[in-house]
Design a protein around this motif. Structure first.
Motif, mmCIF file in Angstrom:
data_model
loop_
_atom_site.group_PDB
_atom_site.id
_atom_site.type_symbol
_atom_site.label_atom_id
_atom_site.label_comp_id
_atom_site.label_asym_id
_atom_site.label_seq_id
_atom_site.Cartn_x
_atom_site.Cartn_y
_atom_site.Cartn_z
ATOM 1 N N PRO A 188 0.828 -1.218 0.000
ATOM 2 C CA PRO A 188 0.000 0.000 0.000
ATOM 3 C C PRO A 188 0.853 1.254 0.000
ATOM 4 O O PRO A 188 2.071 1.208 0.157
ATOM 5 C CB PRO A 188 -0.811 -0.125 1.295
ATOM 6 N N LEU A 189 0.171 2.371 -0.177
ATOM 7 C CA LEU A 189 0.851 3.659 -0.107
ATOM 8 C C LEU A 189 1.514 3.819 1.256
ATOM 9 O O LEU A 189 0.909 3.504 2.286
ATOM 10 C CB LEU A 189 -0.159 4.795 -0.295
ATOM 11 N N PRO A 190 2.752 4.304 1.297
ATOM 12 C CA PRO A 190 3.411 4.517 2.598
ATOM 13 C C PRO A 190 2.632 5.517 3.445
ATOM 14 O O PRO A 190 1.968 6.414 2.931
ATOM 15 C CB PRO A 190 4.781 5.082 2.212
ATOM 16 N N GLU A 191 2.727 5.347 4.743
ATOM 17 C CA GLU A 191 2.010 6.244 5.651
ATOM 18 C C GLU A 191 2.460 7.694 5.486
ATOM 19 O O GLU A 191 1.709 8.618 5.752
ATOM 20 C CB GLU A 191 2.223 5.781 7.100
ATOM 21 N N SER A 192 3.696 7.899 5.067
ATOM 22 C CA SER A 192 4.203 9.256 4.931
ATOM 23 C C SER A 192 3.650 9.976 3.703
ATOM 24 O O SER A 192 3.785 11.189 3.562
ATOM 25 C CB SER A 192 5.736 9.228 4.846
ATOM 26 N N GLU A 193 3.023 9.208 2.785
ATOM 27 C CA GLU A 193 2.478 9.822 1.583
ATOM 28 C C GLU A 193 1.236 10.647 1.926
ATOM 29 O O GLU A 193 0.638 10.512 2.984
ATOM 30 C CB GLU A 193 2.102 8.734 0.577
ATOM 31 N N LYS A 194 0.833 11.501 0.984
ATOM 32 C CA LYS A 194 -0.432 12.213 1.126
ATOM 33 C C LYS A 194 -1.577 11.218 0.996
ATOM 34 O O LYS A 194 -1.380 10.057 0.678
ATOM 35 C CB LYS A 194 -0.520 13.325 0.080
ATOM 36 N N SER A 195 -2.806 11.699 1.209
ATOM 37 C CA SER A 195 -3.953 10.797 1.234
ATOM 38 C C SER A 195 -4.216 10.151 -0.118
ATOM 39 O O SER A 195 -4.868 9.122 -0.186
ATOM 40 C CB SER A 195 -5.202 11.556 1.703
ATOM 41 N N HIS A 236 -1.373 -8.101 -10.900
ATOM 42 C CA HIS A 236 -1.105 -7.701 -9.523
ATOM 43 C C HIS A 236 -2.367 -7.158 -8.868
ATOM 44 O O HIS A 236 -3.379 -6.926 -9.519
ATOM 45 C CB HIS A 236 0.005 -6.643 -9.477
ATOM 46 N N TYR A 237 -2.289 -6.944 -7.571
ATOM 47 C CA TYR A 237 -3.376 -6.309 -6.821
ATOM 48 C C TYR A 237 -2.751 -5.547 -5.662
ATOM 49 O O TYR A 237 -1.587 -5.756 -5.297
ATOM 50 C CB TYR A 237 -4.378 -7.348 -6.322
ATOM 51 N N HIS A 238 -3.513 -4.630 -5.081
ATOM 52 C CA HIS A 238 -3.015 -3.828 -3.975
ATOM 53 C C HIS A 238 -4.199 -3.341 -3.137
ATOM 54 O O HIS A 238 -5.348 -3.371 -3.594
ATOM 55 C CB HIS A 238 -2.190 -2.643 -4.478
ATOM 56 N N PRO A 239 -3.947 -2.884 -1.917
ATOM 57 C CA PRO A 239 -5.045 -2.512 -1.007
ATOM 58 C C PRO A 239 -5.537 -1.082 -1.180
ATOM 59 O O PRO A 239 -6.176 -0.547 -0.268
ATOM 60 C CB PRO A 239 -4.415 -2.711 0.373
ATOM 61 N N ASP A 240 -5.274 -0.464 -2.315
ATOM 62 C CA ASP A 240 -5.714 0.908 -2.570
ATOM 63 C C ASP A 240 -6.693 0.955 -3.735
ATOM 64 O O ASP A 240 -6.662 0.094 -4.622
ATOM 65 C CB ASP A 240 -4.507 1.800 -2.902
ATOM 66 N N TYR A 241 -7.558 1.957 -3.751
ATOM 67 C CA TYR A 241 -8.376 2.239 -4.919
ATOM 68 C C TYR A 241 -7.475 2.774 -6.031
ATOM 69 O O TYR A 241 -6.430 3.380 -5.772
ATOM 70 C CB TYR A 241 -9.452 3.270 -4.595
ATOM 71 N N GLU A 242 -7.904 2.553 -7.265
ATOM 72 C CA GLU A 242 -7.103 3.053 -8.386
ATOM 73 C C GLU A 242 -8.010 3.532 -9.517
ATOM 74 O O GLU A 242 -9.022 2.900 -9.825
ATOM 75 C CB GLU A 242 -6.172 1.965 -8.927
ATOM 76 N N MET A 243 -7.616 4.647 -10.116
ATOM 77 C CA MET A 243 -8.237 5.144 -11.334
ATOM 78 C C MET A 243 -7.143 5.193 -12.396
ATOM 79 O O MET A 243 -6.049 5.706 -12.142
ATOM 80 C CB MET A 243 -8.824 6.536 -11.092
ATOM 81 N N ALA A 258 -11.631 -1.062 -7.188
ATOM 82 C CA ALA A 258 -11.564 -1.124 -5.734
ATOM 83 C C ALA A 258 -10.291 -1.869 -5.320
ATOM 84 O O ALA A 258 -9.614 -2.480 -6.161
ATOM 85 C CB ALA A 258 -12.801 -1.833 -5.190
ATOM 86 N N PRO A 259 -9.937 -1.842 -4.057
ATOM 87 C CA PRO A 259 -8.752 -2.573 -3.601
ATOM 88 C C PRO A 259 -8.847 -4.078 -3.869
ATOM 89 O O PRO A 259 -9.939 -4.661 -3.893
ATOM 90 C CB PRO A 259 -8.722 -2.301 -2.090
ATOM 91 N N LEU A 294 -2.470 8.054 -16.918
ATOM 92 C CA LEU A 294 -2.527 8.835 -15.686
ATOM 93 C C LEU A 294 -3.162 7.941 -14.625
ATOM 94 O O LEU A 294 -4.257 7.412 -14.832
ATOM 95 C CB LEU A 294 -3.356 10.100 -15.881
ATOM 96 N N VAL A 295 -2.482 7.756 -13.514
ATOM 97 C CA VAL A 295 -2.947 6.856 -12.463
ATOM 98 C C VAL A 295 -3.171 7.656 -11.179
ATOM 99 O O VAL A 295 -2.332 8.478 -10.789
ATOM 100 C CB VAL A 295 -1.927 5.727 -12.205
ATOM 101 N N ILE A 296 -4.313 7.408 -10.555
ATOM 102 C CA ILE A 296 -4.611 7.998 -9.240
ATOM 103 C C ILE A 296 -4.865 6.835 -8.284
ATOM 104 O O ILE A 296 -5.652 5.933 -8.592
ATOM 105 C CB ILE A 296 -5.851 8.911 -9.283
ATOM 106 N N GLN A 297 -4.200 6.843 -7.150
ATOM 107 C CA GLN A 297 -4.394 5.810 -6.135
ATOM 108 C C GLN A 297 -4.685 6.468 -4.796
ATOM 109 O O GLN A 297 -4.085 7.501 -4.460
ATOM 110 C CB GLN A 297 -3.154 4.918 -6.018
ATOM 111 N N TRP A 298 -5.598 5.869 -4.028
ATOM 112 C CA TRP A 298 -5.949 6.442 -2.737
ATOM 113 C C TRP A 298 -6.442 5.357 -1.785
ATOM 114 O O TRP A 298 -6.908 4.299 -2.195
ATOM 115 C CB TRP A 298 -7.011 7.529 -2.898
ATOM 116 N N LYS A 299 -6.318 5.660 -0.511
ATOM 117 C CA LYS A 299 -6.776 4.754 0.529
ATOM 118 C C LYS A 299 -8.268 4.951 0.773
ATOM 119 O O LYS A 299 -8.823 6.020 0.514
ATOM 120 C CB LYS A 299 -6.012 5.006 1.824
#
Length: 281
Positions: free
Chosen positions: A8-15, A31-38, A66-67, A86-91
């Motif tokens: 997942p995105l590191p805790e130090s990253e922005k939201s 692959h897969y990851h625990p974040d939303y992605e556009m 979804a994650p 262009l990729v956007i990822q968020w928790k």
């Protein structure tokens, strides 16, 4: 081929984060990851894998996931750096813990729920992302967040989209003991076994005819169509993540007759189990 886990995105990253992704002609790992992605494709074309769905992609495609949904974009263009997006990822809690219960965010919450199946938006919706890509990358953090929320709100209100993969159950409400959720949970836990209409009807204290009408009205399709579709989705998952033979997978998904399994697989996936696995390699 079992999909790779991406951290997942590191805790130090922005939201949330926004970045460009480029790719030459090579197979990206599933692959897969625990974040939303556009993901908005700026240029390139090839094959897109989302859950159990495999289809072509092209420039202008906008996908929201979804994650933990397995996915990859395989670029088939020949030139150097012939794919970019262009990729956007968020928790999920990118606005904190309480935002999901705020009335103003209910449409976005529904959008997030729907993204459990993967969403492909029409190109005129995707053009909003295209027009905003520079601002998404360059604006100061607060203005960038406001723009991102506005884009999510616009996407939540549009009807110009289609679902990519039905791997996830479409639960209709949040009541764990509701009639429909009880039916869906039973299928999820028992799809490998023989399931009859009488067994399902008695599960929710209904007659067979009443159960059939109730299910079709609630889910938009007959019960056995839904059951076969779910079994084939689980077969796709096993083809991706195990080395089991197709026949073994058919039996493991509740099919007593392999010929029927192969027919149902071709009906929903439009290829044979062997061809599906080869496309993943």
């Amino acid at each position: 081929m079992k999909p790779d886990f991406q951290y997942p995105l590191p805790e130090s990253e922005k939201s949330f984060r926004v970045f460009y992704k480029t790719q030459d002609k090579q197979n990206a790992p599933l692959h897969y990851h625990p974040d939303y992605e556009m993901n908005f494709v700026i240029k390139g074309n090839g094959r897109r894998f989302v859950g159990s769905t495999i289809e072509n992609f092209e420039a202008g495609d906008l996908i929201m996931l979804a994650p933990n949904i397995p996915h990859r974009w395989n670029n088939t263009s020949n030139s150097h750096h012939s794919y970019s997006s262009l990729v956007i990822q968020w928790k999920e809690d990118f606005l904190g813990k309480a935002w999901q219960s705020t009335p103003e965010f209910r449409p976005i919450r529904r959008l997030f729920d729907l993204s459990n199946k993967g969403i492909k938006f029409d190109h005129n919706v995707a053009n909003e992302i295209k027009r905003s890509q520079t601002d998404l990358l360059k604006l100061p953090p607060f203005q960038k967040l406001l723009l991102f929320l506005q884009l999510l709100d616009d996407m939540a209100k549009t009807t110009e989209f289609r679902i990519l993969s039905e791997d996830q159950f479409p639960f209709k409400d949040d009541l764990p003991n509701s009639r429909m959720n009880k039916i869906l949970q039973f299928i999820k836990e028992n799809y490998a076994e023989k399931i009859t209409l009488s067994k399902m009807a008695s599960l929710v204290n209904m007659g067979e005819g009443a159960f059939s009408r109730f299910f079709s009205q609630a889910m938009g399709k007959p019960f056995f169509s839904f059951l076969n579709e779910y079994r084939i989705k689980m077969a796709c998952k096993m083809l991706r993540e195990t080395d089991s033979q197709a026949g073994e997978i058919g039996f493991a998904c509740g099919y007593e007759c392999l010929q029927f399994f192969y027919r149902q697989f071709a009906r929903y996936v439009h290829c044979s189990p062997g061809d599906y696995r080869r496309k993943l390699s």
